[in-house]
Write a protein that holds these residues in place. Structure first.
Motif, PDB file in Angstrom:
ATOM      1  N   UNK A   1       0.841  -1.197   0.000  1.00  0.00           N
ATOM      2  CA  UNK A   1       0.000   0.000   0.000  1.00  0.00           C
ATOM      3  C   UNK A   1       0.874   1.244   0.000  1.00  0.00           C
ATOM      4  N   UNK A   2       0.300   2.332  -0.443  1.00  0.00           N
ATOM      5  CA  UNK A   2       0.981   3.620  -0.409  1.00  0.00           C
ATOM      6  C   UNK A   2       0.042   4.606   0.263  1.00  0.00           C
ATOM      7  N   UNK A   3       0.478   5.148   1.388  1.00  0.00           N
ATOM      8  CA  UNK A   3      -0.309   6.113   2.148  1.00  0.00           C
ATOM      9  C   UNK A   3       0.366   7.476   1.963  1.00  0.00           C
ATOM     10  N   UNK A   4      -0.349   8.414   1.336  1.00  0.00           N
ATOM     11  CA  UNK A   4       0.219   9.715   0.994  1.00  0.00           C
ATOM     12  C   UNK A   4       0.427  10.626   2.185  1.00  0.00           C
TER      13      UNK A   4
ATOM     14  N   UNK B   1      -4.858  -4.996   0.461  1.00  0.00           N
ATOM     15  CA  UNK B   1      -3.573  -5.034  -0.237  1.00  0.00           C
ATOM     16  C   UNK B   1      -3.594  -4.141  -1.471  1.00  0.00           C
ATOM     17  N   UNK B   2      -2.494  -3.445  -1.705  1.00  0.00           N
ATOM     18  CA  UNK B   2      -2.317  -2.678  -2.923  1.00  0.00           C
ATOM     19  C   UNK B   2      -3.117  -1.399  -3.034  1.00  0.00           C
ATOM     20  N   UNK B   3      -3.730  -0.946  -1.960  1.00  0.00           N
ATOM     21  CA  UNK B   3      -4.517   0.288  -2.075  1.00  0.00           C
ATOM     22  C   UNK B   3      -3.611   1.511  -1.948  1.00  0.00           C
ATOM     23  N   UNK B   4      -4.140   2.641  -2.407  1.00  0.00           N
ATOM     24  CA  UNK B   4      -3.435   3.920  -2.352  1.00  0.00           C
ATOM     25  C   UNK B   4      -4.345   4.922  -1.654  1.00  0.00           C
TER      26      UNK B   4
ATOM     27  N   UNK C   1     -13.330   4.491   6.973  1.00  0.00           N
ATOM     28  CA  UNK C   1     -13.970   3.202   6.650  1.00  0.00           C
ATOM     29  C   UNK C   1     -12.981   2.297   5.938  1.00  0.00           C
ATOM     30  N   UNK C   2     -13.288   1.007   5.914  1.00  0.00           N
ATOM     31  CA  UNK C   2     -12.428   0.038   5.240  1.00  0.00           C
ATOM     32  C   UNK C   2     -12.275   0.385   3.766  1.00  0.00           C
ATOM     33  N   UNK C   3     -11.114   0.029   3.205  1.00  0.00           N
ATOM     34  CA  UNK C   3     -10.809   0.283   1.801  1.00  0.00           C
ATOM     35  C   UNK C   3     -10.514  -1.060   1.139  1.00  0.00           C
ATOM     36  N   UNK C   4     -11.166  -1.306  -0.014  1.00  0.00           N
ATOM     37  CA  UNK C   4     -11.009  -2.578  -0.738  1.00  0.00           C
ATOM     38  C   UNK C   4      -9.596  -2.699  -1.312  1.00  0.00           C
ATOM     39  N   UNK C   5      -9.126  -3.931  -1.499  1.00  0.00           N
ATOM     40  CA  UNK C   5      -7.823  -4.130  -2.129  1.00  0.00           C
ATOM     41  C   UNK C   5      -7.781  -3.455  -3.501  1.00  0.00           C
ATOM     42  N   UNK C   6      -6.662  -2.765  -3.773  1.00  0.00           N
ATOM     43  CA  UNK C   6      -6.471  -2.138  -5.072  1.00  0.00           C
ATOM     44  C   UNK C   6      -7.203  -0.825  -5.286  1.00  0.00           C
ATOM     45  N   UNK C   7      -7.911  -0.343  -4.294  1.00  0.00           N
ATOM     46  CA  UNK C   7      -8.650   0.916  -4.449  1.00  0.00           C
ATOM     47  C   UNK C   7      -7.728   2.116  -4.253  1.00  0.00           C
ATOM     48  N   UNK C   8      -8.018   3.176  -4.972  1.00  0.00           N
ATOM     49  CA  UNK C   8      -7.352   4.464  -4.773  1.00  0.00           C
ATOM     50  C   UNK C   8      -8.393   5.371  -4.142  1.00  0.00           C
TER      51      UNK C   8
ATOM     52  N   UNK D   1     -12.981   8.594  -0.057  1.00  0.00           N
ATOM     53  CA  UNK D   1     -13.910   7.790  -0.849  1.00  0.00           C
ATOM     54  C   UNK D   1     -13.127   7.213  -2.043  1.00  0.00           C
ATOM     55  N   UNK D   2     -13.665   6.163  -2.615  1.00  0.00           N
ATOM     56  CA  UNK D   2     -12.982   5.503  -3.740  1.00  0.00           C
ATOM     57  C   UNK D   2     -13.026   6.424  -4.956  1.00  0.00           C
ATOM     58  N   UNK D   3     -11.836   6.689  -5.519  1.00  0.00           N
ATOM     59  CA  UNK D   3     -11.724   7.498  -6.737  1.00  0.00           C
ATOM     60  C   UNK D   3     -11.658   6.618  -7.966  1.00  0.00           C
ATOM     61  N   UNK D   4     -10.959   5.503  -7.843  1.00  0.00           N
ATOM     62  CA  UNK D   4     -10.895   4.509  -8.919  1.00  0.00           C
ATOM     63  C   UNK D   4     -10.170   3.283  -8.385  1.00  0.00           C
ATOM     64  N   UNK D   5     -10.066   2.278  -9.206  1.00  0.00           N
ATOM     65  CA  UNK D   5      -9.374   1.045  -8.834  1.00  0.00           C
ATOM     66  C   UNK D   5      -8.057   0.969  -9.609  1.00  0.00           C
ATOM     67  N   UNK D   6      -7.076   0.312  -9.025  1.00  0.00           N
ATOM     68  CA  UNK D   6      -5.790   0.081  -9.708  1.00  0.00           C
ATOM     69  C   UNK D   6      -5.962  -1.146 -10.603  1.00  0.00           C
ATOM     70  N   UNK D   7      -6.218  -0.939 -11.863  1.00  0.00           N
ATOM     71  CA  UNK D   7      -6.411  -2.069 -12.781  1.00  0.00           C
ATOM     72  C   UNK D   7      -5.244  -2.165 -13.736  1.00  0.00           C
TER      73      UNK D   7
END
Length: 186
Positions: free
Chosen positions: A138-141, A154-157, A166-173, A180-186
């Motif tokens: 993960x990368x926390x700004x 895993x893998x969220x930004x 709130x919880x953040x889904x794997x791969x979410x930015x 809030x979710x801006x997009x997914x890392x695809x």
């Protein structure tokens, strides 16, 4: 009589400047401040760091702040930037950070919140403790805040300056306040 006005005021004020500088340096508060800083560094970094469960290759800036190090776990390759604060709960709540996760400068992670009941001072209320789990890679700004009870997949930004409640889904930015979710890392 002719005087050199460019140098006369300088000559008259030099002893005064030197005296003021000496008074500032010899101020008791100035002399004691390094001892206060050493004390803070000891209880906020050195002592709790000894208690942290730490994997291989963990990189920690020298001014990171920890609370309740026995309930903090850092997996292999975690990187903690300048002035990061990891605060586990006083009694039960843990902060767990997965492998190869990076926290930018000034990130604040807390596993405890004060109560909010009316008619009672905030600091007198029982703290609510809930684990914080940050997944691998993960990368926390910079200046993000992760609140008690949050799990980051895993893998969220997490965007700089965000407040994650709130919880953040794997791969979410995620970004914003609250995040809030801006997009997914695809």
């Amino acid at each position: 009589m002719v005087t050199d006005t460019a140098t006369a005021p300088m000559a008259e004020t030099m002893p005064g400047r030197a005296l003021r500088a000496l008074v500032r340096v010899l101020d008791l508060g100035v002399l004691l401040h390094p001892l206060r800083m050493l004390n803070y560094y000891g209880y906020a970094h050195v002592r709790p760091r000894r208690l942290i469960e730490m994997g291989r290759g963990v990189r920690i800036a020298p001014n990171v702040s920890f609370r309740h190090g026995a309930r903090i776990a850092l997996a292999d390759g975690v990187q903690l930037g300048e002035r990061v604060s990891l605060w586990a709960g006083k009694t039960t709540a843990r902060v767990t950070i997965g492998a190869r996760t990076t926290l930018g400068p000034d990130v604040f992670v807390t596993a405890a919140d004060y109560g909010l009941a009316a008619g009672q001072r905030i600091v007198d209320q029982v703290m609510t403790e809930r684990d914080v789990v940050i997944g691998a890679d993960c990368w926390i700004g910079t200046k993000a805040v992760i609140t008690a009870g949050v799990t980051l997949g895993d893998g969220c930004v997490v965007g700089a300056g965000s407040v994650v409640t709130r919880d953040v889904a794997p791969g979410a930015i995620v970004g914003g306040i609250p995040a809030r979710v801006l997009r997914m890392r695809d």
